[in-house]
Design a protein around this motif. Sequence first.
Motif, PDB file in Angstrom:
ATOM      1  N   UNK A 175     -40.090  -9.431   0.080  1.00  0.00           N
ATOM      2  CA  UNK A 175     -38.642  -9.557  -0.023  1.00  0.00           C
ATOM      3  C   UNK A 175     -38.197 -11.015  -0.158  1.00  0.00           C
ATOM      4  N   UNK A 176     -38.716 -11.967   0.629  1.00  0.00           N
ATOM      5  CA  UNK A 176     -38.276 -13.360   0.468  1.00  0.00           C
ATOM      6  C   UNK A 176     -38.548 -13.923  -0.928  1.00  0.00           C
ATOM      7  N   UNK A 177     -39.693 -13.560  -1.522  1.00  0.00           N
ATOM      8  CA  UNK A 177     -39.990 -14.050  -2.873  1.00  0.00           C
ATOM      9  C   UNK A 177     -39.049 -13.418  -3.881  1.00  0.00           C
ATOM     10  N   UNK A 178     -38.781 -12.135  -3.738  1.00  0.00           N
ATOM     11  CA  UNK A 178     -37.823 -11.485  -4.640  1.00  0.00           C
ATOM     12  C   UNK A 178     -36.458 -12.148  -4.523  1.00  0.00           C
ATOM     13  N   UNK A 179     -36.032 -12.438  -3.313  1.00  0.00           N
ATOM     14  CA  UNK A 179     -34.734 -13.085  -3.122  1.00  0.00           C
ATOM     15  C   UNK A 179     -34.713 -14.480  -3.748  1.00  0.00           C
ATOM     16  N   UNK A 180     -35.829 -15.201  -3.672  1.00  0.00           N
ATOM     17  CA  UNK A 180     -35.906 -16.526  -4.307  1.00  0.00           C
ATOM     18  C   UNK A 180     -35.786 -16.418  -5.818  1.00  0.00           C
ATOM     19  N   UNK A 181     -36.419 -15.413  -6.406  1.00  0.00           N
ATOM     20  CA  UNK A 181     -36.334 -15.226  -7.860  1.00  0.00           C
ATOM     21  C   UNK A 181     -34.911 -14.862  -8.279  1.00  0.00           C
ATOM     22  N   UNK A 182     -34.212 -14.130  -7.437  1.00  0.00           N
ATOM     23  CA  UNK A 182     -32.829 -13.764  -7.742  1.00  0.00           C
ATOM     24  C   UNK A 182     -31.918 -14.984  -7.666  1.00  0.00           C
ATOM     25  N   UNK A 183     -32.137 -15.829  -6.667  1.00  0.00           N
ATOM     26  CA  UNK A 183     -31.205 -16.935  -6.416  1.00  0.00           C
ATOM     27  C   UNK A 183     -31.555 -18.229  -7.137  1.00  0.00           C
ATOM     28  N   UNK A 184     -32.809 -18.376  -7.556  1.00  0.00           N
ATOM     29  CA  UNK A 184     -33.261 -19.690  -8.061  1.00  0.00           C
ATOM     30  C   UNK A 184     -33.671 -19.695  -9.520  1.00  0.00           C
ATOM     31  N   UNK A 185     -33.397 -18.634 -10.262  1.00  0.00           N
ATOM     32  CA  UNK A 185     -33.811 -18.582 -11.671  1.00  0.00           C
ATOM     33  C   UNK A 185     -32.619 -18.251 -12.554  1.00  0.00           C
ATOM     34  N   UNK A 186     -32.756 -18.567 -13.832  1.00  0.00           N
ATOM     35  CA  UNK A 186     -31.691 -18.267 -14.794  1.00  0.00           C
ATOM     36  C   UNK A 186     -31.691 -16.795 -15.198  1.00  0.00           C
ATOM     37  N   UNK A 187     -32.880 -16.203 -15.237  1.00  0.00           N
ATOM     38  CA  UNK A 187     -33.019 -14.793 -15.610  1.00  0.00           C
ATOM     39  C   UNK A 187     -33.662 -14.070 -14.439  1.00  0.00           C
ATOM     40  N   UNK A 188     -32.892 -13.341 -13.646  1.00  0.00           N
ATOM     41  CA  UNK A 188     -33.453 -12.656 -12.478  1.00  0.00           C
ATOM     42  C   UNK A 188     -34.301 -11.461 -12.883  1.00  0.00           C
ATOM     43  N   UNK A 189     -35.095 -10.952 -11.965  1.00  0.00           N
ATOM     44  CA  UNK A 189     -35.940  -9.789 -12.280  1.00  0.00           C
ATOM     45  C   UNK A 189     -35.106  -8.561 -12.631  1.00  0.00           C
ATOM     46  N   UNK A 190     -35.608  -7.787 -13.579  1.00  0.00           N
ATOM     47  CA  UNK A 190     -35.046  -6.471 -13.875  1.00  0.00           C
ATOM     48  C   UNK A 190     -35.871  -5.377 -13.219  1.00  0.00           C
ATOM     49  N   UNK A 191     -37.133  -5.711 -12.881  1.00  0.00           N
ATOM     50  CA  UNK A 191     -38.084  -4.739 -12.349  1.00  0.00           C
ATOM     51  C   UNK A 191     -38.804  -5.339 -11.154  1.00  0.00           C
ATOM     52  N   UNK A 192     -39.045  -4.513 -10.140  1.00  0.00           N
ATOM     53  CA  UNK A 192     -39.920  -4.882  -9.022  1.00  0.00           C
ATOM     54  C   UNK A 192     -40.897  -3.736  -8.842  1.00  0.00           C
ATOM     55  N   UNK A 193     -42.178  -3.999  -9.060  1.00  0.00           N
ATOM     56  CA  UNK A 193     -43.203  -2.953  -8.993  1.00  0.00           C
ATOM     57  C   UNK A 193     -44.075  -3.182  -7.756  1.00  0.00           C
ATOM     58  N   UNK A 194     -43.920  -2.306  -6.764  1.00  0.00           N
ATOM     59  CA  UNK A 194     -44.670  -2.425  -5.516  1.00  0.00           C
ATOM     60  C   UNK A 194     -45.227  -1.080  -5.077  1.00  0.00           C
ATOM     61  N   UNK A 195     -46.189  -1.126  -4.182  1.00  0.00           N
ATOM     62  CA  UNK A 195     -46.722   0.107  -3.600  1.00  0.00           C
ATOM     63  C   UNK A 195     -45.643   0.794  -2.765  1.00  0.00           C
ATOM     64  N   UNK A 196     -45.638   2.107  -2.846  1.00  0.00           N
ATOM     65  CA  UNK A 196     -44.746   2.913  -2.014  1.00  0.00           C
ATOM     66  C   UNK A 196     -45.650   3.702  -1.078  1.00  0.00           C
ATOM     67  N   UNK A 197     -45.877   3.147   0.120  1.00  0.00           N
ATOM     68  CA  UNK A 197     -46.799   3.810   1.049  1.00  0.00           C
ATOM     69  C   UNK A 197     -46.574   3.272   2.462  1.00  0.00           C
ATOM     70  N   UNK A 198     -47.188   3.901   3.488  1.00  0.00           N
ATOM     71  CA  UNK A 198     -46.863   3.557   4.875  1.00  0.00           C
ATOM     72  C   UNK A 198     -47.098   2.102   5.247  1.00  0.00           C
ATOM     73  N   UNK A 199     -48.140   1.466   4.686  1.00  0.00           N
ATOM     74  CA  UNK A 199     -48.461   0.097   5.086  1.00  0.00           C
ATOM     75  C   UNK A 199     -47.335  -0.879   4.794  1.00  0.00           C
TER      76      UNK A 199
END
Length: 315
Positions: A175-199
């Motif tokens: 989450x902190x890295x995603x937030x940095x990409x949103x706040x510190x770049x000209x073109x924010x992410x359109x996609x976030x691909x992560x595992x969906x599981x208990x860990x």
Amino acid sequence: MASLASTPALVAPMAFKNHPETKIPKMVYGTAWKKDRSTDLVYQAIKSGFRAIDTAAQPRHYNEKGVAEGIAKAISEGILTREDLYIQTKFTPPSGQDPNNLPYDLSHPIPQQIQTSIASSLSNFTFPGQEEPYIDCLVLHSPYRNIEDTLLAWRTFEPYVPSKIRSLGISNTTLPILQSLVSSTNIPPSVCQNRFYPDTRYEVPLRSCCREQGIIFQSFWTLTGNPGLVKSKPVMEMAERLRGKREVDGDDRALALYSLVLGLEGVSVLNGTTNQERMMRDLLTLEAVGELVQGEWKELWDGWLRDFKVVIGEK
């Protein structure tokens, strides 16, 4: 498959907030670990109805060239055009690569590594009759060990948008890295691909951030990473109902789980099945489920989805 205008909301493609002309289907065909079978499986996936393909410039786990050959075969046979297909590939940093089989020179600085990798991917995804090759989304396969290098990589991506690359994404992130990409770049992410599981506790805070920012969350390991979730009460109850429907045919618990994950706002799911019958069955059955939950299953669906959110810790 139903026309886009009549497609149920559960399975309707989603437009990117920052690039509304780019739409991603809810179900994406994943090509990891398919090696020499990549060409045939991608061709079969497209023939079965998949209109989104995920791959990577990472020979260790993907065969990007083979994926492109499968797409080219489908295009040459008139099954679809390039414009009908969402193609997503990844730049993989050295930490995720096989040092003996790299798409770039490790001795080069990060920007040059990225430029070499992107050039290779664009070359792979050049199809006959196409004026200029392009990639619908380029994903940073994983962040670097420090945020400075991660931001450097991202800023190297940005000049390619929107001509060569339509949009950008991040995978295996926090989450902190995603937030940095949103706040510190000209073109924010359109996609976030992560595992969906208990860990990762089903990425509840991260998915909340994605919803707030209009980022599509791509779920992977959805089925294989969740043997316990498959046995949960809402999944089992929905699976039991699926068994009673003649138009629904397949792995009831898997289809119930996929449906409930897709019912979470702003989510698409990677499906990497190698079973050709299941490819078509999964797509057609999810479409049938989409119609059911908008109609006769409306109240049941609301209850299942509410209970499912409780199980995964999403209030």
